[in-house]
Design a protein around this motif. Structure first.
Motif, PDB file in Angstrom:
ATOM      1  N   LYS A 218       0.796  -1.236   0.000  1.00  0.00           N
ATOM      2  CA  LYS A 218       0.000   0.000   0.000  1.00  0.00           C
ATOM      3  C   LYS A 218       0.826   1.283   0.000  1.00  0.00           C
ATOM      4  O   LYS A 218       0.334   2.329  -0.423  1.00  0.00           O
ATOM      5  CB  LYS A 218      -0.908   0.038   1.240  1.00  0.00           C
ATOM      6  CG  LYS A 218      -2.003  -0.987   1.242  1.00  0.00           C
ATOM      7  CD  LYS A 218      -2.805  -0.834   2.515  1.00  0.00           C
ATOM      8  CE  LYS A 218      -3.951  -1.810   2.599  1.00  0.00           C
ATOM      9  NZ  LYS A 218      -4.715  -1.616   3.835  1.00  0.00           N
ATOM     10  N   TYR A 219       2.043   1.215   0.528  1.00  0.00           N
ATOM     11  CA  TYR A 219       2.835   2.430   0.719  1.00  0.00           C
ATOM     12  C   TYR A 219       4.211   2.282   0.072  1.00  0.00           C
ATOM     13  O   TYR A 219       4.913   1.307   0.343  1.00  0.00           O
ATOM     14  CB  TYR A 219       3.030   2.728   2.208  1.00  0.00           C
ATOM     15  CG  TYR A 219       1.739   2.923   2.956  1.00  0.00           C
ATOM     16  CD1 TYR A 219       1.090   4.160   2.944  1.00  0.00           C
ATOM     17  CD2 TYR A 219       1.175   1.880   3.677  1.00  0.00           C
ATOM     18  CE1 TYR A 219      -0.098   4.347   3.635  1.00  0.00           C
ATOM     19  CE2 TYR A 219      -0.018   2.062   4.369  1.00  0.00           C
ATOM     20  CZ  TYR A 219      -0.645   3.290   4.338  1.00  0.00           C
ATOM     21  OH  TYR A 219      -1.815   3.475   5.022  1.00  0.00           O
TER      22      TYR A 219
ATOM     23  N   ARG B 290       6.581   2.800   3.907  1.00  0.00           N
ATOM     24  CA  ARG B 290       6.530   3.913   4.865  1.00  0.00           C
ATOM     25  C   ARG B 290       5.108   4.462   4.948  1.00  0.00           C
ATOM     26  O   ARG B 290       4.637   5.145   4.047  1.00  0.00           O
ATOM     27  CB  ARG B 290       7.523   5.001   4.456  1.00  0.00           C
ATOM     28  CG  ARG B 290       8.973   4.491   4.532  1.00  0.00           C
ATOM     29  CD  ARG B 290       9.995   5.556   4.232  1.00  0.00           C
ATOM     30  NE  ARG B 290       9.864   6.667   5.175  1.00  0.00           N
ATOM     31  CZ  ARG B 290       9.900   7.945   4.796  1.00  0.00           C
ATOM     32  NH1 ARG B 290      10.050   8.274   3.537  1.00  0.00           N
ATOM     33  NH2 ARG B 290       9.788   8.895   5.701  1.00  0.00           N
ATOM     34  N   LYS B 291       4.457   4.167   6.056  1.00  0.00           N
ATOM     35  CA  LYS B 291       3.080   4.606   6.276  1.00  0.00           C
ATOM     36  C   LYS B 291       3.011   6.088   6.645  1.00  0.00           C
ATOM     37  O   LYS B 291       1.998   6.750   6.438  1.00  0.00           O
ATOM     38  CB  LYS B 291       2.465   3.742   7.378  1.00  0.00           C
ATOM     39  CG  LYS B 291       0.984   3.920   7.567  1.00  0.00           C
ATOM     40  CD  LYS B 291       0.434   2.922   8.567  1.00  0.00           C
ATOM     41  CE  LYS B 291      -1.047   3.100   8.765  1.00  0.00           C
ATOM     42  NZ  LYS B 291      -1.597   2.104   9.686  1.00  0.00           N
ATOM     43  N   TYR B 292       4.102   6.615   7.205  1.00  0.00           N
ATOM     44  CA  TYR B 292       4.129   8.017   7.654  1.00  0.00           C
ATOM     45  C   TYR B 292       5.216   8.781   6.918  1.00  0.00           C
ATOM     46  O   TYR B 292       6.283   8.251   6.629  1.00  0.00           O
ATOM     47  CB  TYR B 292       4.370   8.084   9.171  1.00  0.00           C
ATOM     48  CG  TYR B 292       3.287   7.382   9.948  1.00  0.00           C
ATOM     49  CD1 TYR B 292       2.098   8.043  10.254  1.00  0.00           C
ATOM     50  CD2 TYR B 292       3.420   6.057  10.332  1.00  0.00           C
ATOM     51  CE1 TYR B 292       1.078   7.396  10.938  1.00  0.00           C
ATOM     52  CE2 TYR B 292       2.409   5.401  11.021  1.00  0.00           C
ATOM     53  CZ  TYR B 292       1.245   6.073  11.321  1.00  0.00           C
ATOM     54  OH  TYR B 292       0.233   5.436  11.987  1.00  0.00           O
ATOM     55  N   ASP B 293       4.962  10.054   6.645  1.00  0.00           N
ATOM     56  CA  ASP B 293       5.975  10.875   5.991  1.00  0.00           C
ATOM     57  C   ASP B 293       6.958  11.409   7.032  1.00  0.00           C
ATOM     58  O   ASP B 293       6.851  11.110   8.220  1.00  0.00           O
ATOM     59  CB  ASP B 293       5.336  11.998   5.161  1.00  0.00           C
ATOM     60  CG  ASP B 293       4.563  13.012   5.999  1.00  0.00           C
ATOM     61  OD1 ASP B 293       4.822  13.129   7.222  1.00  0.00           O
ATOM     62  OD2 ASP B 293       3.708  13.720   5.426  1.00  0.00           O
ATOM     63  N   ASP B 294       7.906  12.212   6.597  1.00  0.00           N
ATOM     64  CA  ASP B 294       8.952  12.711   7.496  1.00  0.00           C
ATOM     65  C   ASP B 294       8.399  13.594   8.613  1.00  0.00           C
ATOM     66  O   ASP B 294       9.032  13.762   9.651  1.00  0.00           O
ATOM     67  CB  ASP B 294      10.012  13.489   6.708  1.00  0.00           C
ATOM     68  CG  ASP B 294      10.811  12.579   5.782  1.00  0.00           C
ATOM     69  OD1 ASP B 294      10.883  11.357   6.055  1.00  0.00           O
ATOM     70  OD2 ASP B 294      11.350  13.087   4.783  1.00  0.00           O
TER      71      ASP B 294
ATOM     72  N   GLY C 215       5.665  12.885  10.213  1.00  0.00           N
ATOM     73  CA  GLY C 215       4.843  12.047  11.079  1.00  0.00           C
ATOM     74  C   GLY C 215       3.395  11.965  10.648  1.00  0.00           C
ATOM     75  O   GLY C 215       2.565  11.379  11.345  1.00  0.00           O
ATOM     76  N   GLU C 216       3.081  12.561   9.506  1.00  0.00           N
ATOM     77  CA  GLU C 216       1.709  12.503   8.988  1.00  0.00           C
ATOM     78  C   GLU C 216       1.517  11.191   8.230  1.00  0.00           C
ATOM     79  O   GLU C 216       2.382  10.747   7.495  1.00  0.00           O
ATOM     80  CB  GLU C 216       1.446  13.676   8.036  1.00  0.00           C
ATOM     81  CG  GLU C 216       1.516  15.039   8.692  1.00  0.00           C
ATOM     82  CD  GLU C 216       0.372  15.273   9.673  1.00  0.00           C
ATOM     83  OE1 GLU C 216      -0.767  14.914   9.348  1.00  0.00           O
ATOM     84  OE2 GLU C 216       0.653  15.801  10.768  1.00  0.00           O
ATOM     85  N   GLU C 217       0.342  10.590   8.420  1.00  0.00           N
ATOM     86  CA  GLU C 217       0.055   9.349   7.709  1.00  0.00           C
ATOM     87  C   GLU C 217      -0.143   9.632   6.220  1.00  0.00           C
ATOM     88  O   GLU C 217      -0.859  10.551   5.846  1.00  0.00           O
ATOM     89  CB  GLU C 217      -1.200   8.682   8.293  1.00  0.00           C
ATOM     90  CG  GLU C 217      -1.430   7.294   7.730  1.00  0.00           C
ATOM     91  CD  GLU C 217      -2.482   6.511   8.497  1.00  0.00           C
ATOM     92  OE1 GLU C 217      -3.024   5.575   7.906  1.00  0.00           O
ATOM     93  OE2 GLU C 217      -2.745   6.835   9.675  1.00  0.00           O
TER      94      GLU C 217
END
Length: 148
Positions: free
Chosen positions: A92-93, A97-101, A103-105
């Motif tokens: 899915k990612y 990485r489910k979160y960006d730098d 910390g946002e999903e």
């Protein structure tokens, strides 16, 4: 149970009474000697590797069941579950990485990585078989009841 908890210095085969079923994949990288027995079998790089890995872990589950080693059975279940969830995240990612730098999903992409999706289904099939195993279900209930 955190990283510094002394119970992770325990050989859970010798002292299964201290094992708690827990949730999800908790303890997969800490509960010995099962980590050393199962982690080398586990893999999600390619579909072929995943098919071999999931089958090998499922076979190890059967061996633990034959020896009435519930902790081993539950740990094998955790490794199958981890194969399913980790590969699904990569499916899915980008880069898993489910979160960006910040910390946002990130928004999932369906299906970003088609092979990882197929890998997730291989693990899911073995996971379902293990979770549906009547002997495992019964032993898990007994285990929980003994610790209430």
């Amino acid at each position: 149970m955190g990283d510094g908890d002394p119970e992770y210095d325990t050989d859970f085969r010798e002292h299964p009474e201290v094992y708690e079923v827990g949730r999800g994949e908790q303890g997969a990288f800490k509960v010995q000697p099962y980590k050393d027995e199962l982690l080398p079998l586990w893999g999600i790089r390619t579909l072929e590797e995943a098919e071999e890995a999931a089958a090998a872990i499922h076979e190890r589950f059967r061996e633990y069941r034959e020896r009435d080693d519930f902790v081993g059975q539950d740990m094998a279940r955790k490794y199958l579950q981890m194969g399913w969830t980790r590969s699904l995240r990569y499916a899915k990612y980008p880069g898993g990485r489910k979160y960006d730098d910040d910390g946002e999903e990130r928004d999932p992409q369906q299906w970003y990585d088609e092979e990882k999706y197929h890998i997730s289904q291989v693990y899911r099939d073995h996971l379902d078989a293990v979770q549906d195993d009547e002997a495992y279900q019964q032993r898990k209930e007994e285990w929980k009841n003994e610790r209430r």
